[in-house]
Design a protein around this motif. Structure first.
Motif, PDB file in Angstrom:
ATOM      1  N   ASP A 173       0.836  -1.194   0.000  1.00  0.00           N
ATOM      2  CA  ASP A 173       0.000   0.000   0.000  1.00  0.00           C
ATOM      3  C   ASP A 173       0.874   1.248   0.000  1.00  0.00           C
ATOM      4  O   ASP A 173       1.593   1.524   0.964  1.00  0.00           O
ATOM      5  CB  ASP A 173      -0.895  -0.045   1.251  1.00  0.00           C
ATOM      6  N   ARG A 212       0.242   3.779   2.862  1.00  0.00           N
ATOM      7  CA  ARG A 212       0.838   3.373   4.137  1.00  0.00           C
ATOM      8  C   ARG A 212       2.347   3.609   4.136  1.00  0.00           C
ATOM      9  O   ARG A 212       2.919   4.079   5.127  1.00  0.00           O
ATOM     10  CB  ARG A 212       0.548   1.903   4.401  1.00  0.00           C
ATOM     11  N   THR A 262       2.878   7.365   4.421  1.00  0.00           N
ATOM     12  CA  THR A 262       2.513   7.850   5.749  1.00  0.00           C
ATOM     13  C   THR A 262       3.565   7.459   6.776  1.00  0.00           C
ATOM     14  O   THR A 262       3.941   8.268   7.642  1.00  0.00           O
ATOM     15  CB  THR A 262       1.140   7.294   6.168  1.00  0.00           C
ATOM     16  N   GLY A 263       4.058   6.226   6.707  1.00  0.00           N
ATOM     17  CA  GLY A 263       5.111   5.805   7.622  1.00  0.00           C
ATOM     18  C   GLY A 263       6.366   6.648   7.474  1.00  0.00           C
ATOM     19  O   GLY A 263       7.008   7.029   8.474  1.00  0.00           O
ATOM     20  N   VAL A 292      -3.619  10.097   5.011  1.00  0.00           N
ATOM     21  CA  VAL A 292      -4.403   8.971   5.527  1.00  0.00           C
ATOM     22  C   VAL A 292      -5.857   9.090   5.089  1.00  0.00           C
ATOM     23  O   VAL A 292      -6.493   8.100   4.700  1.00  0.00           O
ATOM     24  CB  VAL A 292      -4.300   8.905   7.065  1.00  0.00           C
ATOM     25  N   ARG A 296      -6.171   7.877   1.622  1.00  0.00           N
ATOM     26  CA  ARG A 296      -6.158   6.413   1.522  1.00  0.00           C
ATOM     27  C   ARG A 296      -7.537   5.852   1.827  1.00  0.00           C
ATOM     28  O   ARG A 296      -8.004   4.911   1.188  1.00  0.00           O
ATOM     29  CB  ARG A 296      -5.134   5.844   2.495  1.00  0.00           C
ATOM     30  N   THR A 349      -4.054   1.080  -2.926  1.00  0.00           N
ATOM     31  CA  THR A 349      -3.228  -0.096  -2.757  1.00  0.00           C
ATOM     32  C   THR A 349      -2.280  -0.287  -3.894  1.00  0.00           C
ATOM     33  O   THR A 349      -2.479   0.214  -4.988  1.00  0.00           O
ATOM     34  CB  THR A 349      -4.104  -1.360  -2.646  1.00  0.00           C
TER      35      THR A 349
END
Length: 448
Positions: free
Chosen positions: A317, A320, A323-324, A433, A436, A443
């Protein structure tokens, strides 16, 4: 077109030499200004004016190339001017004159970018362009890294091995960097390819098609920026695709508009942190060779991570992953202020160096995933325009963030500045986020 008629890439070594000089100057200039009495505000203004100077440079030279149908003189002028500015730098005695000289440097460097993009794809089919852009970025990236490494080595050896004081050492390095840029000028003059066949009009038309197809190639190749002059093509894209008269908020979906706002915000947050960073490091006891070494660590971490991160982005994804990476910078940016202020070199250098490695690694994730997210969120008719908007807004955020970082650092302090940078990035991560959760393009290919 047959393989034998394609232009030689030997001239790119000359451009890489010039970019090595620019890479070294990117760190050396703020440190030199600090030695001449600049504070956090002025150091940040140097970064901000450099960001903004590149935009008119790219636009004006792009128009000149279109009218004259010539390219070689513009690349030669960029390299010659780079050498001239760097050779002039040792004569400057005021940080304000350093600011002006640095703006002139980035004006000509950015101005050459539209020309380089045209030359590097001349003789190649559009489906090969992503590879050619990757090659250009490879030469520029390794040249930039080589300049940082040379600056770190010289800064470490100038005093210990040759007994040269810091300020004279910087002036000598400016001279050396100027000579290297002029050597690059000579290499391009001798090895530049034959007269171009690709016109700017056809390039713009084909580039729009390439962008709409997602640029092809690996994500790591297509996500890496080609330099500040890429704003020129972004603005061209916005102008040509926006002739309907409708504002971007109507041409773009709500998810895309929110993501572009997030990108502007996190690029601004990055600039709030990086612009006053040289001043902070020198204030807490880090020397010129330490600052160069930290930049080498960050750049190297990004360089080695691009390809592996590209593979991850194809499987997992992308929201993700991004964002991380953003959240890691939210944590690390304030830690640099805490650790850098509490731990002096050499012990502090190891810890801060590890933080810089995380910063560089995070950038690889952000750069690789960003264009994929924009391309996924944009409908095909406006995909090229969306990618152009991402480029232009990111550069705008960087310029404004650099000035804001200097104002806050000069008025409140570095801790507040780095905390502000973290808050900007955190707010951007929240928007990412939300994007998403919208479900579109959320994805990777495996849906993990």
């Amino acid at each position: 077109m047959s393989e034998t008629r394609r232009p030689s890439d030997a001239w790119l070594y000359g451009w890489a030499a010039g970019y090595a000089s620019v890479g070294a100057a990117s760190v050396l200039v703020p440190l030199y200004a600090i030695d001449l009495g600049a504070g956090a505000l002025l150091v940040s203004l140097i970064a901000a004016t450099a960001a903004f100077a590149g935009v008119p440079g790219a636009i004006l030279w792009g128009k000149a190339v279109s009218r004259t149908h010539r390219r070689r003189p513009f690349i030669l002028v960029a390299l010659g001017s780079t050498g001239g500015v760097l050779l002039l730098a040792p004569l400057l005695s005021s940080p304000w004159t350093v600011l002006v000289a640095n703006a002139a440097l980035w004006f000509v460097v950015a101005a050459a970018a539209p020309v380089l993009n045209l030359v590097v794809v001349d003789g190649y089919q559009p489906h090969e362009w992503s590879v050619r852009f990757g090659k250009l970025n490879q030469y520029q990236g390794y040249g930039w890294l080589a300049g940082l490494v040379a600056g770190a080595l010289w800064s470490a050896l100038a005093g210990s091995a040759f007994g040269i004081a810091p300020l004279p050492a910087k002036r000598l390095f400016f001279l050396a960097a100027g000579v290297v840029a002029l050597l690059g000028f000579a290499a391009v003059y001798v090895r530049y390819p034959e007269r171009p066949r690709l016109t700017e009009r056809r390039y713009v038309r084909l580039l729009r098609r390439v962008r709409q197809d997602g640029l092809g190639g690996s994500r790591s190749t297509r996500a890496v920026p080609f330099g500040p002059g890429r704003v020129y093509w972004a603005l061209r894209s916005l102008r040509r695709n926006g002739r309907s008269g409708k504002p971007a908020t109507e041409r773009f979906s709500g998810e895309l508009t929110r993501y572009l706002a997030a990108a502007t915000l996190f690029f601004g947050g990055f600039a709030v942190f990086f612009a006053p960073l040289p001043s902070f490091l020198t204030d807490v006891g880090y020397t010129t060779d330490h600052v160069f070494a930290l930049n080498v660590v960050s750049a190297a971490a990004s360089a080695v991570a691009y390809a592996p991160v590209g593979s991850l982005a194809a499987r997992f994804d992308r929201f993700r992953l991004q964002t991380g990476a953003l959240l890691s910078r939210v944590v690390v940016f304030p830690l640099v202020a805490v650790v850098g202020g509490a731990l002096a070199p050499p012990g502090g250098l190891l810890v801060v160096g590890a933080l810089f490695a995380v910063i560089g690694l995070a950038w690889a994730f952000i750069a690789v995933t960003a264009t994929d997210i924009v391309a996924d969120l944009a409908a095909e008719p406006v995909r090229s325009e969306a990618l152009g908007a991402y480029t232009a807004l990111g550069s705008l955020g960087g310029g404004v963030g650099s000035a804001l970082g200097g104002v806050v650092a000069g008025g409140v302090g570095y801790e507040a500045t780095f905390a502000l940078a973290a808050c900007c990035i955190l707010a951007a991560a929240v928007v990412v986020v939300r994007g998403r959760r919208s479900g579109r393009g959320a994805t990777g290919s495996s849906g993990l």
